[in-house]
Scaffold this motif. Structure first.
Motif, PDB file in Angstrom:
ATOM      1  N   GLY A  30       5.672  -9.891  -2.825  1.00 56.38           N
ATOM      2  CA  GLY A  30       4.956  -9.708  -3.538  1.00 56.38           C
ATOM      3  C   GLY A  30       3.698  -9.753  -1.944  1.00 56.38           C
ATOM      4  N   PRO A  31       3.650 -10.652  -1.221  1.00 57.65           N
ATOM      5  CA  PRO A  31       2.831 -11.089  -0.172  1.00 57.65           C
ATOM      6  C   PRO A  31       3.354 -10.679   0.896  1.00 57.65           C
ATOM      7  N   ASP A  32       4.775 -10.199   0.900  1.00 57.00           N
ATOM      8  CA  ASP A  32       5.398  -9.522   1.874  1.00 57.00           C
ATOM      9  C   ASP A  32       5.199  -8.144   1.973  1.00 57.00           C
ATOM     10  N   ILE A  33       5.117  -7.003   0.898  1.00 59.25           N
ATOM     11  CA  ILE A  33       5.308  -6.239   0.839  1.00 59.25           C
ATOM     12  C   ILE A  33       3.508  -5.869   0.478  1.00 59.25           C
ATOM     13  N   ALA A  34       2.429  -6.186  -0.058  1.00 57.92           N
ATOM     14  CA  ALA A  34       1.180  -6.637   0.441  1.00 57.92           C
ATOM     15  C   ALA A  34       0.965  -6.372   2.089  1.00 57.92           C
ATOM     16  N   ILE A  35       1.918  -7.068   3.413  1.00 51.30           N
ATOM     17  CA  ILE A  35       1.045  -7.090   4.190  1.00 51.30           C
ATOM     18  C   ILE A  35       1.354  -5.944   4.590  1.00 51.30           C
ATOM     19  N   ALA A  36       3.425  -5.916   4.871  1.00 55.15           N
ATOM     20  CA  ALA A  36       3.646  -4.221   4.812  1.00 55.15           C
ATOM     21  C   ALA A  36       2.918  -3.436   4.535  1.00 55.15           C
ATOM     22  N   ALA A  37       2.294  -3.138   3.568  1.00 57.35           N
ATOM     23  CA  ALA A  37       1.563  -2.106   3.049  1.00 57.35           C
ATOM     24  C   ALA A  37       0.272  -1.893   4.092  1.00 57.35           C
ATOM     25  N   TRP A  38       0.148  -2.486   4.091  1.00 58.30           N
ATOM     26  CA  TRP A  38      -1.441  -3.075   4.974  1.00 58.30           C
ATOM     27  C   TRP A  38      -1.288  -2.808   6.717  1.00 58.30           C
ATOM     28  N   LEU A  39      -0.184  -2.964   7.314  1.00 58.51           N
ATOM     29  CA  LEU A  39       0.124  -2.479   7.923  1.00 58.51           C
ATOM     30  C   LEU A  39       0.371  -1.105   7.987  1.00 58.51           C
ATOM     31  N   ARG A  40       0.815  -0.570   7.670  1.00 54.20           N
ATOM     32  CA  ARG A  40       1.075   1.026   7.461  1.00 54.20           C
ATOM     33  C   ARG A  40      -0.092   1.889   7.027  1.00 54.20           C
ATOM     34  N   ARG A  41      -1.342   1.209   6.818  1.00 54.65           N
ATOM     35  CA  ARG A  41      -2.416   2.081   6.199  1.00 54.65           C
ATOM     36  C   ARG A  41      -2.305   3.300   7.025  1.00 54.65           C
ATOM     37  N   ARG A  42      -2.730   3.608   8.364  1.00 55.39           N
ATOM     38  CA  ARG A  42      -2.716   4.471   8.939  1.00 55.39           C
ATOM     39  C   ARG A  42      -1.724   5.108   9.464  1.00 55.39           C
ATOM     40  N   ALA A  43      -0.599   4.504   9.447  1.00 52.54           N
ATOM     41  CA  ALA A  43       0.795   6.019   9.473  1.00 52.54           C
ATOM     42  C   ALA A  43       0.975   6.393   7.796  1.00 52.54           C
ATOM     43  N   ASP A  44       0.532   5.970   7.386  1.00 53.69           N
ATOM     44  CA  ASP A  44       0.808   6.627   5.537  1.00 53.69           C
ATOM     45  C   ASP A  44      -0.185   6.944   5.050  1.00 53.69           C
ATOM     46  N   ALA A  69      -1.988   5.474  -7.704  1.00 56.73           N
ATOM     47  CA  ALA A  69      -3.015   4.534  -8.435  1.00 56.73           C
ATOM     48  C   ALA A  69      -4.804   5.204  -7.582  1.00 56.73           C
ATOM     49  N   ALA A  70      -4.948   5.290  -6.354  1.00 52.45           N
ATOM     50  CA  ALA A  70      -6.420   6.266  -6.448  1.00 52.45           C
ATOM     51  C   ALA A  70      -6.072   7.456  -6.252  1.00 52.45           C
ATOM     52  N   ARG A  71      -4.486   8.396  -6.665  1.00 54.76           N
ATOM     53  CA  ARG A  71      -4.855   9.800  -6.945  1.00 54.76           C
ATOM     54  C   ARG A  71      -5.596  10.312  -8.286  1.00 54.76           C
ATOM     55  N   MET A  72      -4.353   8.989  -9.469  1.00 56.01           N
ATOM     56  CA  MET A  72      -5.435   9.201 -11.003  1.00 56.01           C
ATOM     57  C   MET A  72      -6.623   8.912 -11.133  1.00 56.01           C
ATOM     58  N   ALA A  73      -7.292   7.948  -9.680  1.00 54.74           N
ATOM     59  CA  ALA A  73      -8.692   7.066  -9.871  1.00 54.74           C
ATOM     60  C   ALA A  73      -9.679   8.578  -9.192  1.00 54.74           C
ATOM     61  N   GLY A  74      -9.243   9.476  -8.637  1.00 55.77           N
ATOM     62  CA  GLY A  74      -9.361  10.722  -8.356  1.00 55.77           C
ATOM     63  C   GLY A  74     -10.237   9.984  -6.826  1.00 55.77           C
ATOM     64  N   GLN A  75      -9.416   8.895  -5.860  1.00 56.55           N
ATOM     65  CA  GLN A  75     -10.375   8.705  -4.813  1.00 56.55           C
ATOM     66  C   GLN A  75      -9.358   8.773  -3.732  1.00 56.55           C
ATOM     67  N   ALA A  76      -9.919   8.649  -2.478  1.00 57.17           N
ATOM     68  CA  ALA A  76      -9.708   9.660  -1.054  1.00 57.17           C
ATOM     69  C   ALA A  76      -9.207   8.162  -0.135  1.00 57.17           C
ATOM     70  N   ALA A  77      -7.635   8.891  -0.041  1.00 60.89           N
ATOM     71  CA  ALA A  77      -6.814   7.214   1.500  1.00 60.89           C
ATOM     72  C   ALA A  77      -7.927   7.267   2.111  1.00 60.89           C
ATOM     73  N   ALA A  78      -7.929   5.973   2.732  1.00 61.60           N
ATOM     74  CA  ALA A  78      -8.650   5.383   4.350  1.00 61.60           C
ATOM     75  C   ALA A  78      -8.710   7.062   5.106  1.00 61.60           C
TER      76      ALA A  78
END
Length: 334
Positions: A16-30, A325-334
């Motif tokens: 869990g901590p590993d993939i949280a870090i990896a996801a944040w590192l891909r925040r702009r690309a993804d 989760a963002a889509r279901m909540a009607g949220q926009a990406a960063a």
């Protein structure tokens, strides 16, 4: 105003901590939506160092997460320090995991977060610490209880190619068969149809309901349950205006042409529903809990103790869970 997603740490000794870090590192690309991790910031710094990842962390409140997300991985502390090493849960694991779930739900209920996204937990670790729930889903349902009424949670596994719901979940096959009733099928499908409308924008969700037996029972020659349990449930749902078909032979429900004819497949037991989606979307399937008063998604995999802390964990399922989760909540990406 955009609200962040509340991401739990899960089992700290897992990935869990590993993939949280990896996801944040891909925040702009993804193009990820803003999220904050609920956990121990010092522990996360140590894990990032072990992974060789260059990450800036900041201890924040939920309200500060969106503004800081672009530059730092926001961490909301629970007051439970973590000392577990990768692959080796310890006495700090369970309190940290449980506290993170409680905090995430509290933040969503208070309007500080848009949705709950949970990293994988190790149920055996929680059980040894006195945790009494079968898993995440049941604990979340308890946290969602209002006025003494606990909602019925329904597990959906979702991917762009297939969404499935098992009516019975973590039961031995013989127990699943004896547990299955028309009322349970009806209640499950009502929740699925309602949440597909509410959170997925489907005005008339199409449900394909699998038979319990091979060939949906072959008119009773391969078992009577499809005639006596499944078919009566389908009739009730049709009378309520829900678009359903079945009982259908499960072995012909999941090829590409068949999948285009429905929005969600309803299986009668765990493997009947989960084998197809894990075959089609093993890396990017998302676990979604329907029937709750808040949105909850999760990666569709476990703690993977054997690769925790190695940098080999694939964040694709977590990234998919955050996006959904963002889509279901009607949220926009960063």
């Amino acid at each position: 105003m955009t609200k962040p997603l509340a991401l739990t740490i899960g089992e700290p000794a897992g990935i869990g901590p590993d993939i949280a870090i990896a996801a944040w590192l891909r925040r702009r690309a993804d193009g990820l939506p803003p999220f904050y991790l609920i956990g121990d910031v010092d522990f996360m710094r140590d894990r990032a160092k072990a992974l060789g990842a260059t990450v800036a962390f900041a201890q924040v409140t939920a309200e500060q997460a969106v503004a800081t997300f672009a530059d730092v991985l926001p961490v909301l502390p629970t007051g439970h320090p973590v000392t577990a090493r990768p692959g080796h849960p310890d006495a700090t694991s369970a309190p940290a995991a449980i506290a993170a779930i409680r905090q995430a739900v509290a933040d969503v209920n208070a309007g500080r977060a848009a949705a709950v996204v949970t990293n994988p937990i190790a149920k055996s670790v929680l059980y040894r610490a006195g945790f009494t729930h079968p898993g995440h889903t049941e604990f979340l349902a308890e946290l969602a209880a209002r006025d003494g009424v606990t909602p019925m949670p329904v597990m959906m596994l979702w991917s762009p190619d297939l969404a499935v719901v098992p009516v019975t979940i973590h039961l031995a096959l013989r127990d699943a068969i004896t547990t299955l009733t028309s009322d349970l099928i009806v209640a499950t499908c009502r929740i699925v149809a309602a949440d597909l409308k509410r959170h997925f924008g489907l005005s008339d969700p199409r449900l394909a309901i699998a038979g319990l037996n091979p060939h949906a029972g072959e008119d009773g020659s391969l078992g009577s349950e499809d005639q006596t349990i499944v078919a009566p449930a389908i009739e009730v749902l049709r009378r309520e205006g829900i678009s359903v078909r079945g009982p259908l032979p499960a072995d012909t429900m999941f090829h590409a042409a068949a999948r285009r004819t429905y929005d969600c497949a309803i299986g009668m037991y765990h493997d009947q529903a989960l084998i197809p989606i894990k075959t089609l979307a093993f890396d990017d399937g998302v676990n979604v809990t329907l029937g709750l008063p808040f949105i909850r998604t999760s990666p569709d995999h476990g703690t993977a103790f054997d690769i925790a802390g190695t940098g080999r964990a694939n964040p694709s399922s977590l990234i998919a869970a955050l996006r959904l989760a963002a889509r279901m909540a009607g949220q926009a990406a960063a």
